[in-house]
Design a protein around this motif. Sequence first.
Motif, PDB file in Angstrom:
ATOM      1  N   LEU A  95      -1.871  -7.874   4.848  1.00 18.71           N
ATOM      2  CA  LEU A  95      -0.911  -6.731   5.135  1.00 18.71           C
ATOM      3  C   LEU A  95       0.360  -6.931   5.830  1.00 18.71           C
ATOM      4  CD1 LEU A  95      -4.175  -5.968   7.841  1.00 18.71           C
ATOM      5  CD2 LEU A  95      -3.463  -4.635   5.627  1.00 18.71           C
ATOM      6  N   GLN A  96       1.017  -7.923   4.959  1.00 20.69           N
ATOM      7  CA  GLN A  96       2.360  -8.004   5.047  1.00 20.69           C
ATOM      8  C   GLN A  96       3.082  -6.985   4.121  1.00 20.69           C
ATOM      9  OE1 GLN A  96       2.927 -12.525   4.844  1.00 20.69           O
ATOM     10  NE2 GLN A  96       4.246 -12.050   6.547  1.00 20.69           N
ATOM     11  N   HIS A  97       2.324  -6.337   3.397  1.00 13.94           N
ATOM     12  CA  HIS A  97       2.330  -5.457   2.195  1.00 13.94           C
ATOM     13  C   HIS A  97       1.797  -4.104   2.731  1.00 13.94           C
ATOM     14  CE1 HIS A  97       3.227  -8.540  -0.842  1.00 13.94           C
ATOM     15  NE2 HIS A  97       4.204  -8.597  -0.130  1.00 13.94           N
ATOM     16  N   PRO A  98       2.556  -3.311   3.608  1.00 14.02           N
ATOM     17  CA  PRO A  98       1.643  -2.275   4.189  1.00 14.02           C
ATOM     18  C   PRO A  98       1.104  -1.268   3.276  1.00 14.02           C
ATOM     19  CG  PRO A  98       3.819  -2.432   5.389  1.00 14.02           C
ATOM     20  CD  PRO A  98       3.615  -3.517   3.798  1.00 14.02           C
ATOM     21  N   PRO A  99      -0.032  -0.836   3.144  1.00 15.25           N
ATOM     22  CA  PRO A  99      -0.785   0.018   2.339  1.00 15.25           C
ATOM     23  C   PRO A  99      -0.278   1.470   2.435  1.00 15.25           C
ATOM     24  CG  PRO A  99      -2.487  -1.082   3.484  1.00 15.25           C
ATOM     25  CD  PRO A  99      -1.215  -1.565   4.211  1.00 15.25           C
ATOM     26  N   GLU A 100       0.643   1.852   3.657  1.00 13.00           N
ATOM     27  CA  GLU A 100       0.870   3.062   3.672  1.00 13.00           C
ATOM     28  C   GLU A 100       2.267   3.659   2.829  1.00 13.00           C
ATOM     29  OE1 GLU A 100      -1.362   1.854   7.005  1.00 13.00           O
ATOM     30  OE2 GLU A 100       0.430   0.894   6.232  1.00 13.00           O
ATOM     31  N   LEU A 101       2.812   2.245   2.331  1.00  7.11           N
ATOM     32  CA  LEU A 101       3.887   2.464   1.393  1.00  7.11           C
ATOM     33  C   LEU A 101       3.396   2.732  -0.296  1.00  7.11           C
ATOM     34  CD1 LEU A 101       6.259  -0.551   2.247  1.00  7.11           C
ATOM     35  CD2 LEU A 101       6.229   2.060   3.117  1.00  7.11           C
ATOM     36  N   LEU A 102       2.149   3.157  -0.451  1.00 10.49           N
ATOM     37  CA  LEU A 102       1.653   3.243  -1.473  1.00 10.49           C
ATOM     38  C   LEU A 102       1.912   4.724  -2.235  1.00 10.49           C
ATOM     39  CD1 LEU A 102      -2.048   1.729  -1.541  1.00 10.49           C
ATOM     40  CD2 LEU A 102      -0.194   0.903  -2.718  1.00 10.49           C
ATOM     41  N   THR A 103       1.894   5.609  -1.317  1.00 12.35           N
ATOM     42  CA  THR A 103       2.275   7.099  -1.621  1.00 12.35           C
ATOM     43  C   THR A 103       3.923   7.160  -2.033  1.00 12.35           C
ATOM     44  OG1 THR A 103       0.733   7.764  -0.046  1.00 12.35           O
ATOM     45  CG2 THR A 103       2.487   9.305  -0.940  1.00 12.35           C
ATOM     46  N   ARG A 104       4.675   6.406  -1.364  1.00 12.12           N
ATOM     47  CA  ARG A 104       6.178   6.243  -1.482  1.00 12.12           C
ATOM     48  C   ARG A 104       6.262   5.805  -3.034  1.00 12.12           C
ATOM     49  NH1 ARG A 104      10.858   4.133   2.188  1.00 12.12           N
ATOM     50  NH2 ARG A 104      12.736   4.938   1.081  1.00 12.12           N
ATOM     51  N   MET A 105       5.500   4.531  -3.250  1.00 13.52           N
ATOM     52  CA  MET A 105       5.713   3.994  -4.603  1.00 13.52           C
ATOM     53  C   MET A 105       5.182   4.998  -5.838  1.00 13.52           C
ATOM     54  SD  MET A 105       4.091   0.227  -4.187  1.00 13.52           S
ATOM     55  CE  MET A 105       5.568  -0.993  -3.542  1.00 13.52           C
ATOM     56  N   VAL A 106       4.105   5.572  -5.589  1.00 19.08           N
ATOM     57  CA  VAL A 106       3.559   6.657  -6.744  1.00 19.08           C
ATOM     58  C   VAL A 106       4.574   7.545  -6.714  1.00 19.08           C
ATOM     59  CG1 VAL A 106       1.681   8.076  -7.321  1.00 19.08           C
ATOM     60  CG2 VAL A 106       1.265   5.908  -6.129  1.00 19.08           C
ATOM     61  N   ASP A 107       5.047   8.505  -5.847  1.00 18.97           N
ATOM     62  CA  ASP A 107       6.010   9.341  -5.494  1.00 18.97           C
ATOM     63  C   ASP A 107       7.213   8.999  -6.763  1.00 18.97           C
ATOM     64  OD1 ASP A 107       4.534  11.158  -4.196  1.00 18.97           O
ATOM     65  OD2 ASP A 107       5.318  10.612  -2.536  1.00 18.97           O
ATOM     66  N   LEU A 108       7.982   7.905  -6.580  1.00 13.58           N
ATOM     67  CA  LEU A 108       8.820   7.216  -7.276  1.00 13.58           C
ATOM     68  C   LEU A 108       8.581   7.145  -8.374  1.00 13.58           C
ATOM     69  CD1 LEU A 108      10.541   4.933  -4.500  1.00 13.58           C
ATOM     70  CD2 LEU A 108      11.401   7.207  -5.654  1.00 13.58           C
ATOM     71  N   HIS A 109       7.353   6.391  -8.646  1.00 14.50           N
ATOM     72  CA  HIS A 109       7.015   6.486 -10.293  1.00 14.50           C
ATOM     73  C   HIS A 109       6.792   7.826 -10.859  1.00 14.50           C
ATOM     74  CE1 HIS A 109       4.531   5.294 -13.742  1.00 14.50           C
ATOM     75  NE2 HIS A 109       3.604   5.774 -13.337  1.00 14.50           N
ATOM     76  N   ARG A 110       6.653   8.880 -10.415  1.00 15.12           N
ATOM     77  CA  ARG A 110       6.485   9.995 -10.934  1.00 15.12           C
ATOM     78  C   ARG A 110       7.842  10.376 -11.325  1.00 15.12           C
ATOM     79  NH1 ARG A 110       1.433  12.363 -10.449  1.00 15.12           N
ATOM     80  NH2 ARG A 110       0.196  11.621  -8.933  1.00 15.12           N
ATOM     81  N   GLN A 111       8.775  10.162 -10.605  1.00 23.34           N
ATOM     82  CA  GLN A 111      10.017  10.368 -10.938  1.00 23.34           C
ATOM     83  C   GLN A 111      10.617   9.915 -12.163  1.00 23.34           C
ATOM     84  OE1 GLN A 111      12.546  10.027  -7.737  1.00 23.34           O
ATOM     85  NE2 GLN A 111      11.186  10.942  -6.330  1.00 23.34           N
ATOM     86  N   GLY A 112       9.830   9.040 -12.985  1.00 20.79           N
ATOM     87  CA  GLY A 112      10.104   8.407 -14.233  1.00 20.79           C
ATOM     88  C   GLY A 112      10.497   6.907 -14.017  1.00 20.79           C
ATOM     89  N   TYR A 113      10.081   6.250 -13.078  1.00 23.50           N
ATOM     90  CA  TYR A 113      10.357   4.739 -12.867  1.00 23.50           C
ATOM     91  C   TYR A 113       9.312   3.909 -13.252  1.00 23.50           C
ATOM     92  CZ  TYR A 113      14.643   6.392 -10.269  1.00 23.50           C
ATOM     93  OH  TYR A 113      15.851   6.855  -9.640  1.00 23.50           O
ATOM     94  N   ASP A 114       9.713   2.865 -14.175  1.00 20.95           N
ATOM     95  CA  ASP A 114       8.426   2.119 -14.640  1.00 20.95           C
ATOM     96  C   ASP A 114       8.244   0.862 -13.541  1.00 20.95           C
ATOM     97  OD1 ASP A 114       7.647   2.670 -17.494  1.00 20.95           O
ATOM     98  OD2 ASP A 114      10.067   2.891 -17.436  1.00 20.95           O
ATOM     99  N   GLN A 115       9.171   0.655 -12.547  1.00 20.78           N
ATOM    100  CA  GLN A 115       9.292  -0.425 -11.831  1.00 20.78           C
ATOM    101  C   GLN A 115       9.307   0.370 -10.393  1.00 20.78           C
ATOM    102  OE1 GLN A 115       9.255  -4.661 -12.420  1.00 20.78           O
ATOM    103  NE2 GLN A 115      10.479  -4.271 -14.377  1.00 20.78           N
TER     104      GLN A 115
END
Length: 327
Positions: A95-115
């Motif tokens: 839990l040092q990697h908060p699950p709440e950040l997953l949505t933000r990651m996926v949103d940035l991925h949808r903008q065309g980022y591979d990483q």
Amino acid sequence: MLISIVVPCYNEQAVLEHFHRRLDHHLATAPDTYEVLFVDDGSTDSTLEVLRRLAEQDARVRYLSLSRNFGKEAAMLAGLRGAAGDAVVLMDADLQHPPELLTRMVDLHRQGYDQVLARRTRAGDGALRTITARLYYRLVNRFMDVEIVDGVGDFRLLSRRAADAVVSLTESNRFSKGLFAWIGYPSATFTYDNAVREHGTSKWGLSGLVDYGVNGVISFNTRPLRAALHLGLTLVLGAVLYALWIGVCVLVRGVDTPGYATLLTAVTALSGVHMVMIAVVGEYVGRIFHEVKRRPHYFLKETHASTAAHPGPAVLSPPAPAPKAVR
């Protein structure tokens, strides 16, 4: 879109159920479809029993259990091979990697980022740890052929093509931070507040961190070998200048017998330099030794469905022999 969450874990029985509850709470409102793939890296506690129970209770949960502790790098590779999603998120179970950040990651991925890289702040870290970490990153970025960002670890999202690119790199001495940077592809980075471990203890001791740091420096460049050459040439130049200085002293003041202190200092210094050079060369030779054996990165002991085939080769196949000429 199917998102695979790969969670390597080693002796994390104390936190797994809490991690799953918090992750499930977040995924309940997420618009995408998720699967959670735990990788048990040969835990000696009840981690595997907890994973079995979670897989029975939640259809989204799968797990792989390695035959022994092969290390986090092998566990992440097993998870990437087994992930079936259109994108893969790597995160720890503590839990040092908060699950709440997953949505933000996926949103940035949808903008065309591979990483999509999550960079943690160092708030709460001790002064000594912060200083040594910053010095280490400055050192490795001076020597390595790729750039490693301070605060960016394994917590990241990889597109399908980025994950496949990492899996295709079959080297034995894996340094994932360097591999992620080496494959390239468009990337985005955001910062989040440093989170503390809620349960259990860290598996990284001082010696493990030092070994990991040395592996990072050695794995992506040959500059230490070049540095050894430069150091040797510098010592030769120093020896020549010292000999000239002795010669001038003899001509000016007559024959003078140097003391033992100078001799012992020179012998001790040169011996230490030779040992360092041999150690640097030995590190590279040792890596060649491990690579040419082409051993598998890991072996599977059990999966969520033990009769199912593991999606992805656990054993590297040897190269095909060259075809013989037909006369």
